[in-house]
Motif scaffolding. Structure first.
Motif, mmCIF file in Angstrom:
data_model
loop_
_atom_site.group_PDB
_atom_site.id
_atom_site.type_symbol
_atom_site.label_atom_id
_atom_site.label_comp_id
_atom_site.label_asym_id
_atom_site.label_seq_id
_atom_site.Cartn_x
_atom_site.Cartn_y
_atom_site.Cartn_z
ATOM 1 N N ASN A 130 0.845 -1.183 0.000
ATOM 2 C CA ASN A 130 0.000 0.000 0.000
ATOM 3 C C ASN A 130 0.884 1.238 0.000
ATOM 4 O OD1 ASN A 130 -2.232 1.745 0.307
ATOM 5 N ND2 ASN A 130 -3.306 0.219 1.513
ATOM 6 N N ILE A 131 0.312 2.395 0.315
ATOM 7 C CA ILE A 131 1.078 3.637 0.292
ATOM 8 C C ILE A 131 0.434 4.618 1.261
ATOM 9 C CG2 ILE A 131 -0.231 4.682 -1.607
ATOM 10 C CD1 ILE A 131 2.525 5.610 -2.735
ATOM 11 N N TRP A 132 1.237 5.409 1.948
ATOM 12 C CA TRP A 132 0.721 6.411 2.859
ATOM 13 C C TRP A 132 -0.031 7.481 2.073
ATOM 14 C CZ3 TRP A 132 0.449 6.115 7.979
ATOM 15 C CH2 TRP A 132 1.299 5.231 8.654
ATOM 16 N N HIS A 133 -1.225 7.851 2.566
ATOM 17 C CA HIS A 133 -2.004 8.829 1.820
ATOM 18 C C HIS A 133 -3.039 9.496 2.720
ATOM 19 C CE1 HIS A 133 -4.554 5.254 1.743
ATOM 20 N NE2 HIS A 133 -5.589 6.047 1.492
ATOM 21 N N SER A 134 -3.593 10.583 2.211
ATOM 22 C CA SER A 134 -4.725 11.277 2.809
ATOM 23 C C SER A 134 -5.891 11.172 1.837
ATOM 24 C CB SER A 134 -4.357 12.749 3.059
ATOM 25 O OG SER A 134 -5.445 13.462 3.582
ATOM 26 N N ASP A 135 -7.035 10.711 2.319
ATOM 27 C CA ASP A 135 -8.180 10.472 1.436
ATOM 28 C C ASP A 135 -8.640 11.752 0.741
ATOM 29 O OD1 ASP A 135 -8.387 7.760 1.928
ATOM 30 O OD2 ASP A 135 -9.781 8.014 3.596
ATOM 31 N N GLY A 158 -3.566 -7.471 8.322
ATOM 32 C CA GLY A 158 -4.633 -6.557 7.953
ATOM 33 C C GLY A 158 -4.772 -5.350 8.850
ATOM 34 N N ASP A 159 -3.731 -5.027 9.634
ATOM 35 C CA ASP A 159 -3.781 -3.840 10.487
ATOM 36 C C ASP A 159 -3.811 -2.570 9.634
ATOM 37 O OD1 ASP A 159 -3.371 -5.773 12.401
ATOM 38 O OD2 ASP A 159 -1.446 -4.986 13.105
ATOM 39 N N THR A 160 -4.182 -1.455 10.267
ATOM 40 C CA THR A 160 -4.085 -0.141 9.643
ATOM 41 C C THR A 160 -3.234 0.756 10.532
ATOM 42 O OG1 THR A 160 -6.275 -0.389 8.648
ATOM 43 C CG2 THR A 160 -5.351 1.833 8.704
ATOM 44 N N MET A 161 -2.443 1.631 9.896
ATOM 45 C CA MET A 161 -1.594 2.579 10.604
ATOM 46 C C MET A 161 -1.984 4.002 10.224
ATOM 47 S SD MET A 161 2.051 0.617 10.032
ATOM 48 C CE MET A 161 2.981 1.717 11.102
ATOM 49 N N TRP A 162 -1.791 4.913 11.169
ATOM 50 C CA TRP A 162 -2.031 6.336 10.930
ATOM 51 C C TRP A 162 -0.807 7.116 11.377
ATOM 52 C CZ3 TRP A 162 -5.711 2.894 12.328
ATOM 53 C CH2 TRP A 162 -6.922 2.893 11.618
ATOM 54 N N TYR A 284 -2.367 4.073 6.288
ATOM 55 C CA TYR A 284 -1.760 3.011 5.482
ATOM 56 C C TYR A 284 -2.412 1.693 5.891
ATOM 57 C CZ TYR A 284 2.133 0.308 3.355
ATOM 58 O OH TYR A 284 2.899 -0.537 2.584
ATOM 59 N N ALA A 285 -3.150 1.070 4.973
ATOM 60 C CA ALA A 285 -3.762 -0.236 5.222
ATOM 61 C C ALA A 285 -2.757 -1.323 4.834
ATOM 62 C CB ALA A 285 -5.040 -0.384 4.416
ATOM 63 N N ILE A 286 -2.345 -2.105 5.806
ATOM 64 C CA ILE A 286 -1.278 -3.090 5.575
ATOM 65 C C ILE A 286 -1.858 -4.322 4.906
ATOM 66 C CG2 ILE A 286 0.510 -4.481 6.678
ATOM 67 C CD1 ILE A 286 0.502 -2.402 8.951
ATOM 68 N N ASN A 287 -1.360 -4.635 3.718
ATOM 69 C CA ASN A 287 -1.908 -5.717 2.891
ATOM 70 C C ASN A 287 -1.011 -6.946 3.023
ATOM 71 O OD1 ASN A 287 -3.355 -7.156 1.039
ATOM 72 N ND2 ASN A 287 -3.282 -5.601 -0.568
ATOM 73 N N ASP A 288 -1.088 -7.595 4.211
ATOM 74 C CA ASP A 288 -0.190 -8.706 4.512
ATOM 75 C C ASP A 288 -0.951 -9.981 4.879
ATOM 76 O OD1 ASP A 288 -1.274 -7.868 6.899
ATOM 77 O OD2 ASP A 288 0.607 -7.816 8.011
ATOM 78 N N TYR A 289 -2.182 -10.134 4.409
ATOM 79 C CA TYR A 289 -3.038 -11.214 4.893
ATOM 80 C C TYR A 289 -3.435 -12.215 3.814
ATOM 81 C CZ TYR A 289 -6.186 -7.548 3.250
ATOM 82 O OH TYR A 289 -6.773 -6.547 2.515
#
Length: 307
Positions: A130-135, A158-162, A284-289
């Motif tokens: 994924n990539i760090w971003h602002s909606d 599937g964690d999310t980071m801010w 950043y939504a971690i796509n590791d699942y």
């Protein structure tokens, strides 16, 4: 004979991140922490992210609770709730309405309820970085915030980071702040969302979603705090700089979201809810699942032009 340990040197002649102590203020200087009468606040870090208990979001939200929710979001930038089992689309819209009207994302699939986007990644979708971003920074009035509900989560991953972009700004050097405080940047969806579209569809969407400009440093519309407002996928160039200068400066500024001290990480469970201040943070939504399935429902909250 005593061993001398050399001082580590950065790998680059001009380091992109500073070394040493960082200032991690939860609120702008002069603002006192809020005393909550309804909400029970459990901080996940000292400056960003808090879990809130003692609230059933399936019930009507009164004025006093709404005001404490708004204040908690301003103070912590992202707030979390667990075990909201009776929370459906009607409650989702009511909760988002504490902050404002829902805003459609032109690229997300709809869930069947107006304003609610369903984000599903199943076992057929191999995880990509994924990539760090602002909606919605590619819009003239970017989303003020988002309310995200976990419908189905993988057993692991599937964690999310801010990342706190006010803190990111605070820790820039004085010379960097002086350099960027009056700059503006172009935000555009085409290099990211448009990369998978046909040329005809890009042309059609361009009619309603042209490139927009925002200050590199914005004043938060509700707190007035300075926030670094550039992100990797949507900020394409800085106005008035050469291509080389723009690319180098954006590269340095975008890296600030990756500093762990500025971040909070949340482990999802079914019926967990996260609400974030989309101007104050990137995520950043971690796509590791892979090959597990992850299903979320999101409402973005309509914003205002930034200054």
């Amino acid at each position: 004979m005593a061993t001398t340990i050399p001082t580590p040197k950065p790998a680059l002649d001009k380091p992109l991140m500073h070394y040493g102590r960082r200032v991690l203020d939860r609120t702008a200087p002069g603002n006192s922490p809020t005393q909550y009468q309804i909400l029970d606040i459990s901080p996940l870090t000292l400056h960003i992210g808090a879990e809130i208990t003692g609230v059933d979001l399936s019930q009507p939200i009164g004025d006093d609770l709404a005001e404490e929710l708004r204040q908690a979001l301003l103070e912590w930038k992202v707030i979390f709730f667990r075990d909201q089992h009776a929370f459906g689309p009607e409650q989702h819209l009511a909760l988002a309405g504490v902050w404002g009207a829902p805003e459609e994302n032109p690229f997300f699939p709809k869930s069947g309820t107006a304003g609610v986007s369903r984000l599903a990644k199943d076992a057929m979708a191999i995880g990509n970085e994924n990539i760090w971003h602002s909606d919605h920074s590619f819009m003239a009035a970017p989303a003020l915030g988002s309310v995200l509900r976990a419908v189905e989560v993988p057993p692991a991953g599937g964690d999310t980071m801010w990342a706190d972009m006010a803190v990111a700004y605070d820790n820039l050097s004085a010379s960097m702040k002086e350099r960027i405080d009056t700059l503006t940047a172009v935000h555009d969806w085409v290099p990211s969302w448009g990369s998978a579209m046909t040329e005809d569809r890009v042309t059609r969407l361009r009619q309603t979603l042209p490139p927009v400009e925002h200050p590199v440093v914005v004043r938060h519309p509700r707190t007035g705090r300075k926030v670094l407002y550039v992100n990797e996928p949507f900020t394409t160039r800085i106005v008035g700089l050469s291509d080389t200068e723009s690319r180098e400066l954006l590269g340095e500024l975008a890296l600030q979201a990756r500093i762990p001290e500025y971040q909070v990480r949340f482990r999802w469970q079914p019926d967990s809810i996260a609400i974030w201040d989309n101007i104050a943070v990137q995520h950043y939504a971690i796509n590791d699942y892979y090959p597990q399935r992850r299903v979320m429902e999101r409402i973005a909250i309509a914003g205002v032009p930034l200054s």
